[in-house]
Motif scaffolding. Structure first.
Motif, mmCIF file in Angstrom:
data_model
loop_
_atom_site.group_PDB
_atom_site.id
_atom_site.type_symbol
_atom_site.label_atom_id
_atom_site.label_comp_id
_atom_site.label_asym_id
_atom_site.label_seq_id
_atom_site.Cartn_x
_atom_site.Cartn_y
_atom_site.Cartn_z
ATOM 1 N N THR A 24 54.347 43.744 -10.223
ATOM 2 C CA THR A 24 54.880 42.490 -9.694
ATOM 3 C C THR A 24 56.316 42.664 -9.220
ATOM 4 O OG1 THR A 24 53.442 41.261 -11.185
ATOM 5 C CG2 THR A 24 55.286 40.059 -10.252
ATOM 6 N N GLU A 25 57.119 43.384 -9.985
ATOM 7 C CA GLU A 25 58.524 43.582 -9.613
ATOM 8 C C GLU A 25 58.640 44.318 -8.288
ATOM 9 O OE1 GLU A 25 57.242 45.248 -12.490
ATOM 10 O OE2 GLU A 25 57.444 43.427 -13.659
ATOM 11 N N GLU A 28 57.757 41.926 -5.509
ATOM 12 C CA GLU A 28 58.839 40.953 -5.311
ATOM 13 C C GLU A 28 60.038 41.577 -4.601
ATOM 14 O OE1 GLU A 28 59.015 37.494 -5.750
ATOM 15 O OE2 GLU A 28 56.892 37.960 -5.849
ATOM 16 N N ARG A 29 60.415 42.798 -4.996
ATOM 17 C CA ARG A 29 61.547 43.476 -4.342
ATOM 18 C C ARG A 29 61.266 43.670 -2.853
ATOM 19 N NH1 ARG A 29 61.754 46.631 -8.964
ATOM 20 N NH2 ARG A 29 60.630 48.309 -7.939
ATOM 21 N N TYR A 31 59.166 41.993 -0.992
ATOM 22 C CA TYR A 31 59.122 40.674 -0.354
ATOM 23 C C TYR A 31 60.542 40.170 -0.079
ATOM 24 C CZ TYR A 31 58.812 35.636 0.071
ATOM 25 O OH TYR A 31 58.972 34.342 0.511
ATOM 26 N N LEU A 32 61.389 40.206 -1.086
ATOM 27 C CA LEU A 32 62.750 39.686 -0.933
ATOM 28 C C LEU A 32 63.552 40.475 0.106
ATOM 29 C CD1 LEU A 32 63.579 38.839 -4.640
ATOM 30 C CD2 LEU A 32 63.121 37.227 -2.775
ATOM 31 N N ASN A 61 54.827 35.681 3.298
ATOM 32 C CA ASN A 61 54.357 34.836 2.198
ATOM 33 C C ASN A 61 52.887 35.096 1.899
ATOM 34 O OD1 ASN A 61 56.804 33.538 1.675
ATOM 35 N ND2 ASN A 61 56.452 32.046 3.293
ATOM 36 N N ARG A 64 52.483 38.522 0.215
ATOM 37 C CA ARG A 64 52.945 38.417 -1.180
ATOM 38 C C ARG A 64 51.873 37.780 -2.058
ATOM 39 N NH1 ARG A 64 57.434 34.155 -2.959
ATOM 40 N NH2 ARG A 64 57.921 34.896 -5.040
ATOM 41 N N ARG A 68 50.135 39.921 -5.095
ATOM 42 C CA ARG A 68 50.428 39.499 -6.481
ATOM 43 C C ARG A 68 49.152 39.195 -7.264
ATOM 44 N NH1 ARG A 68 55.612 37.470 -8.283
ATOM 45 N NH2 ARG A 68 54.320 36.197 -9.635
#
Length: 186
Positions: A24-25, A28-29, A31-32, A61, A64, A68
Motif C-alpha cells: 500500500t505504501e 501511495e508514494r 500515486y502522490l 485515481n 490507485r 490498492r
C-alpha cells in the motif's frame, strides 16, 4: 483480447512495475508523486490543459483504486500478462460452486437472524478465505515463467474467480449491502 493502452494499465499509469506483491505504501508514494504534478489546478489555464490534467488525474485515481484492491490488482496483472479476463473464463475450482452456494445460504440465514455472533463467525471465515486466496494467487504469480504458460494463467483466473465469490460474500455480510448496487460494481 484487446491490447491495453498505457492509460488503461494501472501499473503504467502509476509508474510501477507490474507485479502482484505491491505494498500500500508503495502504491501511495507512486500515486502522490504523479498526482502532485498532474493536478488540474496546476494546469496552464487554457481549457485544453485543464481538461488534459483532469483526465490524467482521473486515470491516476482509477489506477490507485485498482492497485490498492488486491483482487482487482491481480485481475489487472493477469490481463496485462495475457491471461484470460473474467468475462472470458468463468472456471472455478472443483466443487467450489456447490460449497459457496451452501455457504451463502448460511450467511443469509445468519444475516437475517441478526445474531452478531453468527455474523462475526462468518466474517472471520470470509476473512480467512480472502487471506487464503490472496496467498494462493500470490504464489501462482510468483511461480509464473517468462513467458507465462497459458495453463498457469488459466489457473490464476480460476483462483481469482473463486476469490471474487468470497469478496461478494463479504459484501453480503455488510448490513448496508444492496445487491442491486454492489453485485455489479467493478
Amino acid at each position: 483480447m484487446a491490447e491495453k493502452t498505457h492509460s488503461q494499465d494501472p501499473f503504467s499509469v502509476l509508474g510501477l512495475e507490474p507485479r502482484f506483491d505491491l505494498g500500500t505504501e508503495q502504491i501511495e508514494r507512486a500515486y502522490l508523486a504523479r498526482a502532485g504534478a498532474l493536478h488540474p489546478d496546476l494546469a496552464s489555464g487554457d481549457t485544453e490543459s485543464v481538461e488534459r490534467a483532469a483526465r490524467a488525474s482521473a486515470a491516476l485515481n482509477s489506477a490507485r483504486r485498482v492497485l490498492r484492491d488486491a483482487e482487482r490488482r491481480a485481475g489487472a496483472l493477469l490481463e496485462l500478462l495475457g491471461g484470460p479476463g473474467k468475462s472470458q473464463d468463468k472456471s472455478l475450482p472443483d466443487g467450489f460452486l456447490m460449497e459457496i452456494l451452501e455457504t451463502r445460504e448460511q450467511v443469509e440465514g445468519a444475516r437475517d437472524s441478526g445474531d452478531p455472533a453468527q455474523i462475526a463467525r462468518w466474517e472471520a471465515w470470509a476473512g480467512q478465505e480472502r487471506a487464503r486466496y490472496t496467498s494462493e494467487v500470490s504464489g501462482l504469480f510468483a511461480a509464473l515463467g517468462d513467458p507465462p504458460a497459458p495453463e498457469a494463467l488459466r489457473e490464476v483466473r480460476t483462483r481469482l474467480n473463486a476469490w471474487r465469490y468470497i469478496e461478494r460474500l463479504i459484501e453480503q455480510l455488510d448490513p448496508d449491502y444492496d445487491p442491486a448496487r454492489a453485485d455489479f460494481a467493478d
